[in-house]
Design a protein around this motif. Structure first.
Motif, PDB file in Angstrom:
ATOM      1  N   GLY A   1     -15.736 -28.477  16.630  1.00 46.30           N
ATOM      2  CA  GLY A   1     -14.758 -27.437  16.331  1.00 46.30           C
ATOM      3  C   GLY A   1     -15.342 -26.392  15.402  1.00 46.30           C
ATOM      4  N   PRO A   2     -14.585 -25.327  15.153  1.00 51.45           N
ATOM      5  CA  PRO A   2     -15.108 -24.190  14.388  1.00 51.45           C
ATOM      6  C   PRO A   2     -15.220 -24.457  12.886  1.00 51.45           C
ATOM      7  CG  PRO A   2     -12.821 -23.812  14.938  1.00 51.45           C
ATOM      8  CD  PRO A   2     -13.219 -25.098  15.620  1.00 51.45           C
ATOM      9  N   PHE A   3     -16.104 -23.693  12.271  1.00 57.58           N
ATOM     10  CA  PHE A   3     -16.213 -23.636  10.817  1.00 57.58           C
ATOM     11  C   PHE A   3     -15.388 -22.445  10.338  1.00 57.58           C
ATOM     12  CE2 PHE A   3     -20.249 -25.627  12.049  1.00 57.58           C
ATOM     13  CZ  PHE A   3     -20.300 -26.703  11.179  1.00 57.58           C
ATOM     14  N   LYS A   4     -14.729 -22.590   9.195  1.00 61.29           N
ATOM     15  CA  LYS A   4     -14.050 -21.451   8.576  1.00 61.29           C
ATOM     16  C   LYS A   4     -15.086 -20.523   7.942  1.00 61.29           C
ATOM     17  CE  LYS A   4      -9.840 -23.819   7.060  1.00 61.29           C
ATOM     18  NZ  LYS A   4      -9.054 -24.136   5.845  1.00 61.29           N
ATOM     19  N   VAL A   5     -16.104 -21.130   7.329  1.00 65.07           N
ATOM     20  CA  VAL A   5     -17.197 -20.381   6.713  1.00 65.07           C
ATOM     21  C   VAL A   5     -18.497 -21.052   7.105  1.00 65.07           C
ATOM     22  CG1 VAL A   5     -18.347 -19.815   4.522  1.00 65.07           C
ATOM     23  CG2 VAL A   5     -15.883 -19.495   4.746  1.00 65.07           C
ATOM     24  N   LYS A   6     -19.478 -20.219   7.488  1.00 56.88           N
ATOM     25  CA  LYS A   6     -20.835 -20.693   7.736  1.00 56.88           C
ATOM     26  C   LYS A   6     -21.773 -19.562   7.344  1.00 56.88           C
ATOM     27  CE  LYS A   6     -20.393 -19.792  12.704  1.00 56.88           C
ATOM     28  NZ  LYS A   6     -20.652 -20.287  14.043  1.00 56.88           N
ATOM     29  N   CYS A   7     -22.341 -19.715   6.154  1.00 59.44           N
ATOM     30  CA  CYS A   7     -23.208 -18.684   5.586  1.00 59.44           C
ATOM     31  C   CYS A   7     -24.390 -19.318   4.870  1.00 59.44           C
ATOM     32  CB  CYS A   7     -22.460 -17.864   4.530  1.00 59.44           C
ATOM     33  SG  CYS A   7     -21.116 -16.853   5.140  1.00 59.44           S
ATOM     34  N   LEU A   8     -25.514 -18.624   4.923  1.00 56.69           N
ATOM     35  CA  LEU A   8     -26.615 -18.940   4.029  1.00 56.69           C
ATOM     36  C   LEU A   8     -26.427 -18.058   2.809  1.00 56.69           C
ATOM     37  CD1 LEU A   8     -29.601 -19.043   6.532  1.00 56.69           C
ATOM     38  CD2 LEU A   8     -28.775 -20.946   5.144  1.00 56.69           C
TER      39      LEU A   8
END
Length: 140
Positions: free
Chosen positions: A20-27
């Motif tokens: 399922g999706p991530f709400k936040v995915k950042c480096l």
């Protein structure tokens, strides 16, 4: 940095198809002068047991990284569905702004690095968009 971001973005897409999706995915990098990237992930589907959560992510994301990418990588920081703080809200807003095209003029190749006024994340690479090389592969 490009190799690190592309490898992680590809792994995150596979995880999202599975879980399922991530709400936040950042480096993010705390110090732009000595860049070591942390991967910030926030998802509703994360297990409550943080050790299980991290074991899964290490297997899917960290193990595929080559030596050059690992040198630039610091760690994974995860947040579950009940977690919410100012940094997560700001990162989610950055992702939303990227998706709306607000940062188009700042693209460096296909990796977008955004300066932020967050103590924990002064430099942000949102991973919520399909990166250019992946777009080209999908079209072929």
């Amino acid at each position: 940095m490009r190799n690190l971001a592309l490898t992680i973005a590809k792994a995150l897409q596979a995880i999202e198809q599975e879980r399922g999706p991530f709400k936040v995915k950042c480096l993010v990098a705390q110090d732009p002068e000595d860049i070591q990237w942390d991967l910030i992930l926030w998802a509703d589907w994360f297990e409550e047991d943080e050790f299980k959560r991290l074991d899964y992510l290490i297997e899917k994301i960290i193990k595929p990284l080559d030596q050059d990418a690992l040198v630039q990588f610091n760690g994974i920081i995860t947040f579950g569905s009940s977690d919410e703080n100012n940094m997560l809200k700001a990162l989610r807003q950055i992702q939303n702004n990227v998706a709306k095209g607000f940062y188009r003029t700042l693209w460096d190749g296909d990796i977008l690095e955004i300066s932020a006024n967050l103590p924990q994340a002064r430099l942000v690479v949102p991973l919520n968009l399909q990166l250019e090389t992946e777009k080209q592969s999908a079209l072929a």
